[in-house]
Design an enzyme around this catalytic site. Structure first.
Site, mmCIF file in Angstrom:
data_model
loop_
_atom_site.group_PDB
_atom_site.id
_atom_site.type_symbol
_atom_site.label_atom_id
_atom_site.label_comp_id
_atom_site.label_asym_id
_atom_site.label_seq_id
_atom_site.Cartn_x
_atom_site.Cartn_y
_atom_site.Cartn_z
ATOM 1 N N VAL A 66 0.803 -1.232 0.000
ATOM 2 C CA VAL A 66 0.000 0.000 0.000
ATOM 3 C C VAL A 66 0.833 1.279 0.000
ATOM 4 C CG1 VAL A 66 -2.054 -1.019 1.078
ATOM 5 C CG2 VAL A 66 -0.271 -0.003 2.546
ATOM 6 N N TYR A 157 1.546 4.731 15.661
ATOM 7 C CA TYR A 157 0.254 4.112 15.340
ATOM 8 C C TYR A 157 -0.894 5.082 15.639
ATOM 9 C CZ TYR A 157 -3.276 0.372 15.054
ATOM 10 O OH TYR A 157 -4.347 -0.414 14.704
#
Ligand SMILES: NC(=O)c1ccc[n+]([C@@H]2O[C@H](COP(=O)([O-])OP(=O)(O)OC[C@H]3O[C@@H](n4cnc5c(N)ncnc54)[C@H](O)[C@@H]3O)[C@@H](O)[C@H]2O)c1
Length: 250
Positions: A66, A157
């Site tokens: 991705v 994250y």
């Protein structure tokens, strides 16, 4: 069983975990699915499984990193060439580490931001022209409860998943005139290979922070993603769906 009849979906990170659950749910509802992942063998195995069950080609594995624009271009081309178009994108691929702000080095920061944040932007950018040709579509971005609240660790994250939340909203505004809906999903603790980095006791303790006091099965997120992908969600865009057993309610 026809909630996605005639639709074509691309699921990034579709080979395992939540992406695999969504692949099976989508195919059961009549969609054809491009299973796009860096895990080529797992993607192929899943596609074989669902194709065998359906007795026809309803899933196709493609190699997709991705973070690479060229891979996205090729994956969207595959949807159009093999299945006639693209209606649904689930930006599901993601990676996690638990390092806090001070413990994270630059390489780790870039790796997580590139997959979780840049990957969602690239996927959206390359899917939209194909969806416009179909007169609209649905993009579902998998963020996290860690895109809504802090935990004291997993700095990159949290940063990436928070960014996904707002990228979702601005893309929803940008593409509403094109009949493309864009929503984010914020799972709590879900039993997938991603959480294997935690010891069982550690994971139980994190899950116990939610009022429902358990981790979820991937399908429990998958059904929400499925709803957002269908035309049943025709007036839902720019929204954030929490699927967390009440974790963020307390
Ligand atoms: N499991 C949880 O508790 C949890 C909670 C909140 C959010 N999420 C999010 O849900 C999504 C799905 O994760 P999961 O729980 O199924 O974990 P998982 O690790 O089982 O699945 C992630 C998938 O993403 C793929 N992937 C990783 N890097 C990639 C790349 N560069 N290009 C393409 N594919 C790549 C992996 O190969 C894997 O198939 C992720 O975005 C994750 O951040 C998970």
């Amino acid at each position: 069983m026809d909630r996605l009849k005639g639709k074509v979906a691309l699921i990034s990170g579709g080979a395992r975990g939540q992406g695999a659950a969504e692949t099976r749910l989508f195919v059961n509802e009549g969609a054809r699915v491009v299973v796009a992942d860096v895990l080529d063998a797992e993607a192929r195995q899943l596609a074989d499984e669902v194709n065998k069950k359906a007795g026809t080609k309803v899933a196709l594995p493609v190699h997709l990193d991705v973070t690479r624009a060229g891979d996205w271009r090729a994956a969207v081309d595959t949807c159009e060439r093999e299945f006639g178009g693209l209606d649904i994108l689930v930006n599901n691929a993601g990676i996690l580490n638990v390092k806090g702000v001070s413990d994270t080095n630059e390489e780790e920061w870039d790796a997580i931001i590139n997959v979780n944040q840049k990957g969602v932007w690239l996927g959206t950018k390359f899917a939209v022209p194909a969806m416009k040709k179909r007169g609209g579509g649905s993009i579902v971005n998998i963020s996290s409860i860690y895109g809504l609240i802090g935990s004291g660790g997993s700095a990159a994250y949290h940063a990436s998943k928070g960014a996904v939340r707002l990228l979702t909203k601005t893309a929803a505004v940008e593409y509403a005139p094109d009949h493309i809906r864009v929503n984010s999903v914020h799972p709590g603790v879900i039993k997938t290979p991603m959480v294997d980095i935690f010891a069982e006791k550690e994971l139980d303790a994190i899950a116990a922070l939610a009022p429902m006091k358990r981790a979820a099965h991937p399908e429990e997120v998958g059904y929400v993603v499925l709803f957002l992908a269908t035309d049943e969600a025709s007036f839902v865009t720019g929204a954030e769906y929490v699927v967390d057993g009440g974790y963020t309610a307390v």
